[in-house]
Design an enzyme around this catalytic site. Structure first.
Site, PDB file in Angstrom:
ATOM      1  N   ARG A 620       0.849  -1.182   0.000  1.00  0.00           N
ATOM      2  CA  ARG A 620       0.000   0.000   0.000  1.00  0.00           C
ATOM      3  C   ARG A 620       0.889   1.238   0.000  1.00  0.00           C
ATOM      4  O   ARG A 620       1.669   1.455   0.929  1.00  0.00           O
ATOM      5  CB  ARG A 620      -0.909   0.013   1.230  1.00  0.00           C
ATOM      6  CG  ARG A 620      -1.784   1.265   1.257  1.00  0.00           C
ATOM      7  CD  ARG A 620      -2.582   1.418   2.526  1.00  0.00           C
ATOM      8  NE  ARG A 620      -3.265   2.701   2.504  1.00  0.00           N
ATOM      9  CZ  ARG A 620      -3.383   3.518   3.546  1.00  0.00           C
ATOM     10  NH1 ARG A 620      -2.868   3.182   4.718  1.00  0.00           N
ATOM     11  NH2 ARG A 620      -4.005   4.674   3.425  1.00  0.00           N
ATOM     12  N   HIS A 665      -3.178  11.020   0.531  1.00  0.00           N
ATOM     13  CA  HIS A 665      -2.688  10.783   1.882  1.00  0.00           C
ATOM     14  C   HIS A 665      -2.149  12.098   2.431  1.00  0.00           C
ATOM     15  O   HIS A 665      -0.962  12.250   2.699  1.00  0.00           O
ATOM     16  CB  HIS A 665      -1.622   9.684   1.895  1.00  0.00           C
ATOM     17  CG  HIS A 665      -1.397   9.066   3.247  1.00  0.00           C
ATOM     18  ND1 HIS A 665      -1.418   7.701   3.462  1.00  0.00           N
ATOM     19  CD2 HIS A 665      -1.155   9.611   4.450  1.00  0.00           C
ATOM     20  CE1 HIS A 665      -1.181   7.442   4.732  1.00  0.00           C
ATOM     21  NE2 HIS A 665      -1.019   8.596   5.357  1.00  0.00           N
ATOM     22  N   GLU A 710      -7.648   8.414   6.110  1.00  0.00           N
ATOM     23  CA  GLU A 710      -7.924   9.076   7.384  1.00  0.00           C
ATOM     24  C   GLU A 710      -8.442  10.504   7.251  1.00  0.00           C
ATOM     25  O   GLU A 710      -7.832  11.463   7.738  1.00  0.00           O
ATOM     26  CB  GLU A 710      -6.666   9.078   8.253  1.00  0.00           C
ATOM     27  CG  GLU A 710      -6.168   7.702   8.613  1.00  0.00           C
ATOM     28  CD  GLU A 710      -4.992   7.725   9.585  1.00  0.00           C
ATOM     29  OE1 GLU A 710      -4.633   6.663  10.086  1.00  0.00           O
ATOM     30  OE2 GLU A 710      -4.433   8.827   9.833  1.00  0.00           O
ATOM     31  N   ASN A 852      -7.600   1.969   9.641  1.00  0.00           N
ATOM     32  CA  ASN A 852      -6.325   2.157  10.331  1.00  0.00           C
ATOM     33  C   ASN A 852      -6.587   2.152  11.832  1.00  0.00           C
ATOM     34  O   ASN A 852      -7.449   2.901  12.320  1.00  0.00           O
ATOM     35  CB  ASN A 852      -5.669   3.484   9.942  1.00  0.00           C
ATOM     36  CG  ASN A 852      -5.262   3.533   8.486  1.00  0.00           C
ATOM     37  OD1 ASN A 852      -5.282   2.528   7.787  1.00  0.00           O
ATOM     38  ND2 ASN A 852      -4.866   4.712   8.026  1.00  0.00           N
ATOM     39  N   TYR A 854      -4.540   1.713  15.809  1.00  0.00           N
ATOM     40  CA  TYR A 854      -3.290   1.584  16.563  1.00  0.00           C
ATOM     41  C   TYR A 854      -3.517   1.334  18.048  1.00  0.00           C
ATOM     42  O   TYR A 854      -2.788   0.560  18.659  1.00  0.00           O
ATOM     43  CB  TYR A 854      -2.459   2.856  16.401  1.00  0.00           C
ATOM     44  CG  TYR A 854      -1.907   3.072  15.011  1.00  0.00           C
ATOM     45  CD1 TYR A 854      -0.628   2.639  14.684  1.00  0.00           C
ATOM     46  CD2 TYR A 854      -2.661   3.702  14.029  1.00  0.00           C
ATOM     47  CE1 TYR A 854      -0.112   2.833  13.402  1.00  0.00           C
ATOM     48  CE2 TYR A 854      -2.151   3.899  12.754  1.00  0.00           C
ATOM     49  CZ  TYR A 854      -0.873   3.460  12.445  1.00  0.00           C
ATOM     50  OH  TYR A 854      -0.373   3.640  11.184  1.00  0.00           O
ATOM     51  N   GLU A 919      -3.623   0.065   8.049  1.00  0.00           N
ATOM     52  CA  GLU A 919      -2.506   0.472   8.898  1.00  0.00           C
ATOM     53  C   GLU A 919      -2.686  -0.112  10.290  1.00  0.00           C
ATOM     54  O   GLU A 919      -3.793  -0.126  10.831  1.00  0.00           O
ATOM     55  CB  GLU A 919      -2.398   1.997   9.020  1.00  0.00           C
ATOM     56  CG  GLU A 919      -1.922   2.720   7.776  1.00  0.00           C
ATOM     57  CD  GLU A 919      -1.759   4.220   7.998  1.00  0.00           C
ATOM     58  OE1 GLU A 919      -1.507   4.620   9.162  1.00  0.00           O
ATOM     59  OE2 GLU A 919      -1.887   4.987   7.027  1.00  0.00           O
TER      60      GLU A 919
END
Length: 1015
Positions: A620, A665, A710, A852, A854, A919
């Site tokens: 990606r 992005h 995002e 994404n 985290y 991500e």
């Protein structure tokens, strides 16, 4: 399309009656329609929904010759040929003729509000005609009906469930059109004797099955093998008999009895065996020959048999030298008389099959006429019946197909069930019911289909036709070795009773599924009929919890500004991060910027080699808009930029790596910021043309596109200073305007691809959103709501307009921002509004859900943030649990369990969309022995695999963040997320594999996570 009809709710379970719309066709204008109100949540049944169980007279009643009952064709066939059912028959069966009170109690214990049973024609009319009306038979059904109503259970009565009186078989059975006369009189007896209490009637159950009794031997009664002739003649009679009974009720009983008459058809879902035109047409043809044979004459505006049937059967008949078609014809008056003769569409569904175009069956036969080959997919679990593969997603597809093919007709699921060998601990049945009910609820609450009821097959273990008593479909076990035929509830009863009582399915059962598509990377590909041009992706479930599904996409992710460098080289234009960090170098740690970064513009071949060593099959990366279009517009297309990405894409493909390309992005061309940037809706026009350039230049090889990465993050560039370009602090206004433009831009690009590129390029377009998991701070209702509100403001702002069935912004956002705006004295809401057309245009514009993730935050209900701001509008205080491990970036709290929770929330909130984790990664200080990164990735992967293999969530790819240490925005080069170390003090920017590469390469190559990582 059928004329619009107004709606009528059931007398016993529903409310509110509305007459049919004026101006409809004659039959339709006096026929009401049944519609239930929408439920509040995807896992809830609508108010008035009918939930119950189903049986059939020959299969449960027994008393085959008791109290004046006549012989039927199944009695005769299995007495003369016991080998046709393993030596067993329905002479006694469950003895429900004597034990109906126990059946009603079983229904009551199930918390059912409806019981579907059939009446034995030969028990009421032993000769099939009204010359003898058997009072004992009338008494039996009166007693059953009355007891049901006393217990609050609505009777749903099938007139004919395969058991024709043998006396009528003597005159030829269903191929003889005179049978319709007998059926009408039989129906009249039923209406006269039971219609004051029975409000739901089904004329025939599964005619496609029982007419095969006139096409084959040893299966269906009466076992008269005249394939391709007898079955079509039978169908012709059945259709006319049904229509006559419907008109009888409308003309003579409807006004006083106020009931409803329908028919039940049956069908598997036919999934094309490939994405070839031939197999797609074959799947549709199979449905037309199975369902359309009966549904097209009754439920379509045109009426008559499906054109494909008429064409193929006529042609085959002529080729066989026949003077007439084997498929009879209706007169124009008959077509008009039959059309519209149903108040609802009854459907029985159990499984799905793969369908290919090909020669099948003998000549003549219906199978030969259809020209399709159906076969099961053995990768799916089986029931005890060899044909029953558990494929819940096929159920939703079938319901959508029915709703699209025969619009305006409410659907009643009259049979659906699972066979085993009779165990009381029937967890497979429980799983079957919950998974199929979940798909039905998605069809209702997500797809908007008007399904009004569901009766599980079957209340009791019973005689399963040619399988005898060996195969068990019952919710209740019946001991056929005991003359008392005792009933014992299986474990599935408790589950179903809970669902029926609560009128909802537990959220954990709402497993998303989607049409199969084979991707370039090894997935299965097909066109999704119910969702038009939008394709969707699903891969086969793995064999073990630690194993990834076949075709899973593994890789790593990067972004153009973070790795490419060459900020002004070979014609590249300036972007908003270039501009901001040149103007305000203090906005990034150590005054760092992306001018050189990892120098991937020159070293992309080393990046591909790194991916290859990682055993990745997917990479990606993002394209720099200003490297392709320096001014942001097509007045200047930079060939050097085109060449760079072509070289990268080609090298990836040469090494067996699939490119997954992000269009945006965060690096807007600065020239577009000069006209206002994303808050200006005109930027959508530029984005569409930029996307067109990408599709034109790379779409022949790039099959996976992400429009935006995002947006919730980069919108902050229009709400605050310092952290995000372009650093335009207009909180609570600029970020919402930006989101509004981004959503419309995304939708326009999706439609552009579907309209102009999909047919030739066969790719997929999605969007990537980001979110922590927000764990409620306490169990209080306020904190639970705060957690949900955080998810809606973070993910839902973008996901609800695109992925929900309602579209538009989440209601909680609209409510709170509108109220806050009014309290602030504003003449309009700070949250822009979409028009109705825009809502419809945006809704559904994604082939997959990019995510994404985290970390996990804790959420408590509290007023926070400046007025105005998104934080203030949300009304949630977010904080980190300091007892959990932290990464080098202070916000990254390691909580793998939050990942699984978030995946489940997305799957439940936006069902039907496959998820790609684009991500997920860990920051440290750059050490090569990065054991913490290894532990992070393996623990998060373990939770993802549990979500896939235990929770049934459709996740088909994972790209770790990030391939190499890079420019981490406002953290500069201080935060290290890379699998490869990059020495930023060396002009050559050498890459060195960290220890985590070896671990991840082993996982990627073996397609599994070692069990040691599952705690």
């Amino acid at each position: 399309m059928l004329s619009k009809r107004a709606v009528l709710l059931l007398a016993a379970c529903l409310a509110s009656v509305v007459e049919a719309a004026p101006g409809a066709a004659a039959a339709a204008s006096r026929r009401p329609r049944l519609r239930l109100p929408r439920a509040d949540a995807v896992n809830q049944f609508p108010d008035g929904f009918m939930l119950g169980a189903a049986t059939a007279s020959y299969q449960i009643e027994g008393g085959w010759d008791a109290d004046g009952k006549g012989e039927n064709i199944w009695d005769r066939m299995l007495h003369e040929h016991p080998e046709y059912a393993k030596g067993e028959n329905g002479d006694v069966a469950c003895d429900s003729y004597h034990k109906y009170a126990e059946d009603v109690q079983a229904v009551k214990n199930l918390n059912a509000n409806v019981y579907r049973f059939s009446i034995s024609w030969a028990r009421i009319l032993p000769n099939g005609d009204t010359d003898v009306i058997n009072q004992a038979g009338l008494d039996y059904y009166n007693n059953l009906i009355n007891l049901l109503l006393e217990n609050g259970v609505q009777p749903l009565v099938t007139m004919y469930h395969w058991d024709l009186p043998q006396a009528l078989q003597y005159i030829g059975g269903w191929p003889n059109p005179i049978l319709a006369d007998y059926f009408v009189e039989y129906a009249r007896v039923l209406f006269e004797n039971f219609g004051d209490r029975v409000k739901f009637w089904i004329t025939f159950n599964e005619p496609a099955v029982f007419v095969s009794g006139y096409a084959s031997q040893g299966g269906q009664a009466p076992s008269q093998p005249a394939p391709g002739i007898g079955d079509y003649l039978s169908a012709h009679t059945v259709i006319k008999a049904h229509a006559r009974v419907y008109h009888l009720y409308q003309e003579q009983y409807k006004a006083t009895q106020q009931g409803y008459v329908g028919i039940t058809l049956n069908s598997d879902w036919n999934e094309p065996a490939s994405n070839s035109t031939e197999d797609i047409e074959a799947a549709e043809r199979a449905r037309q020959f199975q369902v359309g044979l009966y549904a097209h004459p009754i439920f379509t505006e045109e009426g008559d048999y499906p054109p494909v049937m008429r064409e193929r059967v006529d042609a085959n008949s002529a080729a066989e030298g026949r003077p007439r078609s084997r498929l009879p014809s209706f007169t124009s008056d008959e077509v008009a008389y039959i059309r519209g003769t149903s108040d609802f569409f009854g459907i029985n569904h159990y499984t799905s099959v793969l369908t290919a175009s090909g020669d099948a069956g003998t000549i003549p036969s219906k199978d030969h006429d259809a020209g399709v080959i159906n076969y099961g997919d053995d990768s799916y679990p089986h029931g005890a019946s060899s044909w029953l593969r558990v494929i819940p997603w096929g159920f939703r597809k079938l319901l959508n197909w029915i709703a699209v093919s025969y619009p305006e007709y409410p659907i009643f699921v009259t049979e659906n069930g699972y066979s085993d060998w009779g165990e009381l601990d029937d967890k497979n049945r429980t799983n079957y019911y919950t998974s199929y009910l979940a798909e039905m609820l998605k069809a209702i609450n997500v797809d908007g289909n008007n399904v009004i009821g569901y009766t599980a097959w079957s209340l009791l273990d019973n005689l399963e036709w040619n399988d005898g008593y060996a195969i068990k479909f019952g919710l209740y076990q019946v001991d056929f070795n005991d003359t008392e035929r005792p009933r014992t509830a299986k474990d599935s009863v408790q589950t179903l009773a809970q669902i029926y009582a609560n009128k909802e399915l537990p959220m954990e059962a709402m497993v998303p599924t989607r049409t199969l598509l084979l991707l370039a990377a090894g997935l299965v590909v097909a066109q999704a009929a119910a969702v038009g041009n939008r394709s969707a992706i699903r891969i086969k479930r793995a064999d073990a919890v630690n194993t990834f599904p076949d075709g899973f996409m593994f890789g790593a992710a990067t972004a153009a500004y973070q790795i490419e460098g060459a900020w002004n080289e070979d014609g590249k234009g300036e972007n908003i991060w270039d501009h901001m960090l040149h103007e305000h170098p203090d906005y990034a740690a150590n005054w760092d910027n992306g001018d050189v970064a990892c120098d991937s513009y020159h070293k992309y071949a080393e990046d591909v080699e790194a991916l290859k060593n990682l055993k990745a099959n997917t990479y990606r990366f993002s394209i720099s808009w200003s490297r392709i279009l320096p001014s942001g517009d097509v007045d200047n297309i930079n060939q050097a930029g085109i060449n760079y990405y072509n070289n990268l894409i080609n090298l990836l493909l040469q090494n067996g790596i699939t490119p997954l390309v992000t269009m945006y992005h965060w690096d807007l061309p600065q020239m577009l910021q000069y006209i206002g940037g994303w808050p200006n809706p005109v930027v959508a026009d530029y984005f569409v043309e930029y996307a067109r350039v990408l599709f034109d230049n790379f779409g022949d090889r790039v099959k996976w596109w992400i429009t935006f990465n995002e947006p919730a993050a980069f919108c902050y560039g229009y709400a605050n200073m310092y952290s995000h370009a372009p650093s335009m602090p207009n909180p609570g206004i600029g970020d919402y305007l930006t989101a509004h433009t981004v959503l419309k831009s995304h939708a326009r690009v999706y439609h552009l691809y579907q309209d102009q590129y999909k047919a030739t390029q066969q790719g997929y377009v999605g969007i990537t959103l980001d979110s922590n998991w927000f764990e409620p701070s306490t169990d209080s209702a306020e904190d639970q709501e705060a957690s949900e509100r955080s998810l809606q403001f973070q993910l839902g702002e973008f996901a609800h307009p695109i992925f929900s069935s309602d579209g538009d912004y989440p209601p909680v956002m609209r409510q709170r921002i509108d109220a806050n705006s009014a309290a602030e004295g504003r003449p309009r809401s700070r949250l822009p509004s979409f028009t109705a057309d825009e809502v419809a245009y945006i809704k559904g514009t994604s082939d997959f859900f990019g995510l994404n993730h985290y970390a996990t935050s804790h959420a408590r209900n509290k007023v926070v943030g400046a007025v105005p701001s998104k934080e203030y509008d949300t009304g949630v205080e977010l904080y980190l649990n300091q007892s959990l491990p932290h990464a080098a970036t202070e916000w990254l709290v390691v909580a793998p369990w939050g990942f699984r929770k978030l995946l489940n929330w997305i799957a439940n909130e936006y069902p039907g969309y496959p998820i790609f984790v684009t991500e997920n990664g860990y920051s440290d200080n750059g050490e090569w022995n990065d054991v913490n990164r290894t532990n992070y990735i393996t623990s998060y992967m373990a939770e993802m695999l549990k979500a896939i293999n235990e929770d049934g969530i459709d996740i088909f790819g994972y790209t770790a963040w990030t391939l190499m240490d890079n420019f981490e925005w406002s953290w500069g080069y201080t935060a290290k997320f890379g699998l490869y170390y990059v020495d930023f003090n060396d002009d050559a920017r050498p890459r060195t594999a960290k220890d985590s590469v070896q671990t991840l390469a082993q996982i990627y190559s073996s397609n599994e996570l070692p069990m040691e990582y599952f705690n």
